[in-house]
Write a protein that holds these residues in place. Structure first.
Motif, PDB file in Angstrom:
ATOM      1  N   GLU A 179       0.823  -1.214   0.000  1.00  0.00           N
ATOM      2  CA  GLU A 179       0.000   0.000   0.000  1.00  0.00           C
ATOM      3  C   GLU A 179       0.855   1.262   0.000  1.00  0.00           C
ATOM      4  OE1 GLU A 179      -3.163  -0.051  -0.663  1.00  0.00           O
ATOM      5  OE2 GLU A 179      -2.992  -2.248  -0.708  1.00  0.00           O
ATOM      6  N   ALA A 180       1.984   1.226   0.718  1.00  0.00           N
ATOM      7  CA  ALA A 180       2.891   2.384   0.706  1.00  0.00           C
ATOM      8  C   ALA A 180       3.471   2.593  -0.691  1.00  0.00           C
ATOM      9  CB  ALA A 180       4.010   2.176   1.720  1.00  0.00           C
ATOM     10  N   PHE A 181       3.791   1.486  -1.374  1.00  0.00           N
ATOM     11  CA  PHE A 181       4.282   1.572  -2.755  1.00  0.00           C
ATOM     12  C   PHE A 181       3.230   2.204  -3.662  1.00  0.00           C
ATOM     13  CE2 PHE A 181       3.960  -0.757  -6.869  1.00  0.00           C
ATOM     14  CZ  PHE A 181       5.024  -0.154  -7.524  1.00  0.00           C
ATOM     15  N   LEU A 182       1.967   1.780  -3.540  1.00  0.00           N
ATOM     16  CA  LEU A 182       0.901   2.324  -4.377  1.00  0.00           C
ATOM     17  C   LEU A 182       0.675   3.805  -4.101  1.00  0.00           C
ATOM     18  CD1 LEU A 182      -1.676  -0.617  -4.249  1.00  0.00           C
ATOM     19  CD2 LEU A 182      -0.097  -0.035  -6.096  1.00  0.00           C
ATOM     20  N   THR A 183       0.760   4.196  -2.850  1.00  0.00           N
ATOM     21  CA  THR A 183       0.616   5.614  -2.502  1.00  0.00           C
ATOM     22  C   THR A 183       1.738   6.427  -3.130  1.00  0.00           C
ATOM     23  OG1 THR A 183      -0.468   5.071  -0.406  1.00  0.00           O
ATOM     24  CG2 THR A 183       0.527   7.262  -0.592  1.00  0.00           C
ATOM     25  N   ASP A 184       2.958   5.880  -3.119  1.00  0.00           N
ATOM     26  CA  ASP A 184       4.092   6.553  -3.732  1.00  0.00           C
ATOM     27  C   ASP A 184       3.895   6.678  -5.237  1.00  0.00           C
ATOM     28  OD1 ASP A 184       6.881   7.593  -3.143  1.00  0.00           O
ATOM     29  OD2 ASP A 184       7.310   6.168  -4.758  1.00  0.00           O
ATOM     30  N   ARG A 185       3.409   5.615  -5.883  1.00  0.00           N
ATOM     31  CA  ARG A 185       3.143   5.664  -7.323  1.00  0.00           C
ATOM     32  C   ARG A 185       2.107   6.722  -7.641  1.00  0.00           C
ATOM     33  NH1 ARG A 185       6.411   4.906 -10.606  1.00  0.00           N
ATOM     34  NH2 ARG A 185       4.822   4.703 -12.195  1.00  0.00           N
ATOM     35  N   ALA A 186       1.063   6.816  -6.823  1.00  0.00           N
ATOM     36  CA  ALA A 186       0.013   7.807  -7.053  1.00  0.00           C
ATOM     37  C   ALA A 186       0.562   9.226  -6.949  1.00  0.00           C
ATOM     38  CB  ALA A 186      -1.116   7.603  -6.047  1.00  0.00           C
ATOM     39  N   THR A 187       1.549   9.408  -6.097  1.00  0.00           N
ATOM     40  CA  THR A 187       2.153  10.729  -5.907  1.00  0.00           C
ATOM     41  C   THR A 187       3.065  11.101  -7.073  1.00  0.00           C
ATOM     42  OG1 THR A 187       2.116  10.420  -3.514  1.00  0.00           O
ATOM     43  CG2 THR A 187       3.539  12.163  -4.361  1.00  0.00           C
ATOM     44  N   LEU A 188       3.818  10.102  -7.567  1.00  0.00           N
ATOM     45  CA  LEU A 188       4.814  10.369  -8.601  1.00  0.00           C
ATOM     46  C   LEU A 188       4.236  10.365 -10.002  1.00  0.00           C
ATOM     47  CD1 LEU A 188       7.811   8.232  -7.275  1.00  0.00           C
ATOM     48  CD2 LEU A 188       7.490  10.698  -7.075  1.00  0.00           C
ATOM     49  N   THR A 189       3.167   9.612 -10.215  1.00  0.00           N
ATOM     50  CA  THR A 189       2.586   9.510 -11.550  1.00  0.00           C
ATOM     51  C   THR A 189       1.827  10.788 -11.873  1.00  0.00           C
ATOM     52  OG1 THR A 189       2.358   7.128 -11.259  1.00  0.00           O
ATOM     53  CG2 THR A 189       1.105   8.117 -13.045  1.00  0.00           C
ATOM     54  N   ARG A 190       2.051  11.325 -13.044  1.00  0.00           N
ATOM     55  CA  ARG A 190       1.461  12.609 -13.425  1.00  0.00           C
ATOM     56  C   ARG A 190      -0.060  12.609 -13.309  1.00  0.00           C
ATOM     57  NH1 ARG A 190       2.685  14.415 -19.423  1.00  0.00           N
ATOM     58  NH2 ARG A 190       1.514  12.494 -19.762  1.00  0.00           N
ATOM     59  N   ARG A 191      -0.692  11.523 -13.716  1.00  0.00           N
ATOM     60  CA  ARG A 191      -2.150  11.465 -13.686  1.00  0.00           C
ATOM     61  C   ARG A 191      -2.691  10.876 -12.392  1.00  0.00           C
ATOM     62  NH1 ARG A 191      -3.503   7.992 -18.787  1.00  0.00           N
ATOM     63  NH2 ARG A 191      -1.678   6.900 -18.004  1.00  0.00           N
ATOM     64  N   GLY A 192      -1.791  10.484 -11.473  1.00  0.00           N
ATOM     65  CA  GLY A 192      -2.261   9.810 -10.272  1.00  0.00           C
ATOM     66  C   GLY A 192      -2.633   8.369 -10.584  1.00  0.00           C
ATOM     67  N   LEU A 193      -3.246   7.706  -9.627  1.00  0.00           N
ATOM     68  CA  LEU A 193      -3.699   6.327  -9.814  1.00  0.00           C
ATOM     69  C   LEU A 193      -5.175   6.240  -9.452  1.00  0.00           C
ATOM     70  CD1 LEU A 193      -0.931   3.993  -8.273  1.00  0.00           C
ATOM     71  CD2 LEU A 193      -1.378   4.455 -10.676  1.00  0.00           C
ATOM     72  N   ASN A 194      -5.988   5.778 -10.392  1.00  0.00           N
ATOM     73  CA  ASN A 194      -7.383   5.537 -10.049  1.00  0.00           C
ATOM     74  C   ASN A 194      -7.514   4.140  -9.449  1.00  0.00           C
ATOM     75  OD1 ASN A 194      -7.309   3.744 -12.217  1.00  0.00           O
ATOM     76  ND2 ASN A 194      -8.295   5.169 -13.643  1.00  0.00           N
ATOM     77  N   ASP A 195      -8.716   3.792  -9.036  1.00  0.00           N
ATOM     78  CA  ASP A 195      -8.924   2.507  -8.362  1.00  0.00           C
ATOM     79  C   ASP A 195      -8.543   1.333  -9.261  1.00  0.00           C
ATOM     80  OD1 ASP A 195      -9.778   3.815  -6.135  1.00  0.00           O
ATOM     81  OD2 ASP A 195     -11.920   3.581  -6.550  1.00  0.00           O
ATOM     82  N   ARG A 196      -8.834   1.457 -10.563  1.00  0.00           N
ATOM     83  CA  ARG A 196      -8.527   0.366 -11.490  1.00  0.00           C
ATOM     84  C   ARG A 196      -7.018   0.136 -11.593  1.00  0.00           C
ATOM     85  NH1 ARG A 196     -11.454   1.299 -17.018  1.00  0.00           N
ATOM     86  NH2 ARG A 196     -11.691   3.248 -15.939  1.00  0.00           N
ATOM     87  N   SER A 197      -6.266   1.234 -11.665  1.00  0.00           N
ATOM     88  CA  SER A 197      -4.812   1.104 -11.754  1.00  0.00           C
ATOM     89  C   SER A 197      -4.230   0.530 -10.471  1.00  0.00           C
ATOM     90  CB  SER A 197      -4.188   2.481 -12.038  1.00  0.00           C
ATOM     91  OG  SER A 197      -4.621   2.984 -13.287  1.00  0.00           O
ATOM     92  N   ARG A 198      -4.737   0.973  -9.333  1.00  0.00           N
ATOM     93  CA  ARG A 198      -4.284   0.413  -8.059  1.00  0.00           C
ATOM     94  C   ARG A 198      -4.532  -1.093  -8.012  1.00  0.00           C
ATOM     95  NH1 ARG A 198      -3.292   3.212  -3.354  1.00  0.00           N
ATOM     96  NH2 ARG A 198      -3.213   5.486  -3.526  1.00  0.00           N
ATOM     97  N   ASP A 199      -5.730  -1.493  -8.429  1.00  0.00           N
ATOM     98  CA  ASP A 199      -6.076  -2.921  -8.407  1.00  0.00           C
ATOM     99  C   ASP A 199      -5.161  -3.717  -9.325  1.00  0.00           C
ATOM    100  OD1 ASP A 199      -8.081  -2.489  -6.579  1.00  0.00           O
ATOM    101  OD2 ASP A 199      -9.700  -2.465  -8.056  1.00  0.00           O
ATOM    102  N   ALA A 200      -4.840  -3.135 -10.484  1.00  0.00           N
ATOM    103  CA  ALA A 200      -3.969  -3.842 -11.441  1.00  0.00           C
ATOM    104  C   ALA A 200      -2.578  -4.041 -10.852  1.00  0.00           C
ATOM    105  CB  ALA A 200      -3.894  -3.057 -12.749  1.00  0.00           C
ATOM    106  N   TYR A 201      -2.006  -2.998 -10.253  1.00  0.00           N
ATOM    107  CA  TYR A 201      -0.702  -3.128  -9.599  1.00  0.00           C
ATOM    108  C   TYR A 201      -0.758  -4.180  -8.492  1.00  0.00           C
ATOM    109  CZ  TYR A 201       1.671   0.941 -11.694  1.00  0.00           C
ATOM    110  OH  TYR A 201       2.295   1.814 -12.548  1.00  0.00           O
ATOM    111  N   ARG A 202      -1.815  -4.105  -7.677  1.00  0.00           N
ATOM    112  CA  ARG A 202      -1.947  -5.024  -6.537  1.00  0.00           C
ATOM    113  C   ARG A 202      -2.057  -6.468  -7.024  1.00  0.00           C
ATOM    114  NH1 ARG A 202      -5.955  -2.678  -4.574  1.00  0.00           N
ATOM    115  NH2 ARG A 202      -4.916  -1.168  -3.241  1.00  0.00           N
ATOM    116  N   GLN A 203      -2.823  -6.686  -8.094  1.00  0.00           N
ATOM    117  CA  GLN A 203      -2.974  -8.041  -8.636  1.00  0.00           C
ATOM    118  C   GLN A 203      -1.648  -8.572  -9.174  1.00  0.00           C
ATOM    119  OE1 GLN A 203      -6.116  -7.744 -11.527  1.00  0.00           O
ATOM    120  NE2 GLN A 203      -7.665  -7.237  -9.992  1.00  0.00           N
ATOM    121  N   ASP A 204      -0.882  -7.705  -9.845  1.00  0.00           N
ATOM    122  CA  ASP A 204       0.414  -8.133 -10.373  1.00  0.00           C
ATOM    123  C   ASP A 204       1.357  -8.540  -9.240  1.00  0.00           C
ATOM    124  OD1 ASP A 204      -0.353  -7.715 -12.967  1.00  0.00           O
ATOM    125  OD2 ASP A 204       0.617  -5.754 -13.159  1.00  0.00           O
ATOM    126  N   LEU A 205       1.411  -7.741  -8.194  1.00  0.00           N
ATOM    127  CA  LEU A 205       2.298  -8.061  -7.075  1.00  0.00           C
ATOM    128  C   LEU A 205       1.826  -9.295  -6.328  1.00  0.00           C
ATOM    129  CD1 LEU A 205       3.033  -4.452  -5.766  1.00  0.00           C
ATOM    130  CD2 LEU A 205       4.554  -5.964  -7.072  1.00  0.00           C
TER     131      LEU A 205
END
Length: 335
Positions: A14-40
């Protein structure tokens, strides 16, 4: 440090996803978060299995970050490649690389275990789409009432869905996310459909008069069935008054394909309308940047795929030309 004290995947995802949301220009929506979480989660499960664990166990809380060694990752990757498509492997390797780089920055890993992994290239597949004649047959299949007692049939709604898909090229999730208020009537007489796309980015797409007529006919029937709709209400409904979801939309389009005897395209059924709309615009001479804006592509290179696909169609048409037979029959014999 004991095994019980080790940092596990669940402690840091979750800390990694929060960091990605901060660094990514468009942020992370719920779908993108779920995709990252599923991959990991897929990586953690594979690492757990390779260590002799249960595939159904909650691997995120069982697999320590220290399991991300060069050898373990290579073994897990081989297993993933055997069970997953090339595109899935490519995405999962990308996710793991971002994750391990973040772990190094946070002091959880000393090295990058993904350095020796080469993700497979995606297969080169140009988007197909339907011909004008096939679109005609699909339009009739969507619009024509059929005999039977299937209460799920709603020709006015289906024609409106067809019209929006084929003229705007919206994605299935974008169409299902439309609200009644997404259809905007401008003072100059133009009608726009307000679409929320990937990364929650909004784009306003012109809706041609023929599509507006189809949507208005559906809205009139909808009001007669269910009463006046608020602007925030979901636009497209099932006959049960529940919202139309992407799975039901694809099932609906598959029915049209079967009735129209149209070729099934690769991927989700509704997505073929996106390919058809894009290639139709390119063939009509619409500039590529304008098509990019319509489709909501972040990168112009993505839109360029349709230019390449249209060029391939032209090449195939030339190869099938009957003029080739004429030339063969009238060829001048070589001395």
């Amino acid at each position: 440090m004991s095994v019980a004290d080790e940092v596990v995947f669940r402690d840091v995802v979750e800390a990694f996803l929060t960091d990605r949301a901060t660094l990514t220009r468009r942020g992370l929506n719920d779908r993108s978060r779920d995709a990252y979480r599923q991959d990991l989660t897929a990586w953690a499960r594979q690492l757990h299995v390779d260590a002799g664990g249960d595939a159904e166990a909650d691997a995120l809380k069982r697999v320590p970050i220290s399991a991300l060694t060069d050898q373990n990752v290579r073994i897990a990757y081989r297993s993933l490649r055997e069970s997953s498509a090339a595109a899935t492997c490519q995405r999962r390797v990308g996710t793991l690389r971002l994750f391990t780089q973040w772990l190094q920055l946070e002091g959880h890993l000393l090295g990058d275990p993904t350095l020796r992994i080469e993700a497979p290239e995606r297969p080169s597949r140009l988007p197909a789409g339907w011909s004008v004649d096939e679109l005609r047959r699909l339009a009739r299949a969507a619009s024509t009432p059929r005999d039977g007692t299937d209460r799920r049939r709603w020709p006015a709604r289906d024609r409106a869905i067809f019209a929006v898909l084929v003229t705007t090229g919206v994605r299935a999730a974008e169409l299902c996310g439309l609200c009644v208020g997404s259809i905007r009537r401008e003072p100059d007489g133009e009608t726009l459909v307000q679409v929320i796309g990937k990364g929650d980015k909004q784009r306003n797409l012109p809706l041609p008069p023929e599509a507006v007529d189809a949507v208005d006919a559906y809205l009139a029937e909808r009001e007669a069935r269910f009463g006046a709709a608020a602007p925030s209400d979901v636009l497209f409904l099932l006959t049960s008054a529940k919202p139309l979801l992407p799975g039901a939309l694809n099932h609906l389009v598959e029915t049209w394909i079967r009735l129209a005897a149209a070729p099934k395209q690769p991927g989700e059924a509704a997505h073929a309308f996106r390919h058809s709309a894009a290639k139709g615009l390119i063939r009509s001479g619409v500039p590529v940047p304008a098509v990019q804006g319509l489709l909501g592509h972040e990168d112009l290179k993505t839109t360029g795929i349709y230019v390449k696909a249209t060029a391939a169609d032209t090449r195939d048409a030339v190869l099938l030309s009957p003029a080739r037979e004429v030339l063969r029959e009238t060829a001048i014999p070589t001395p």
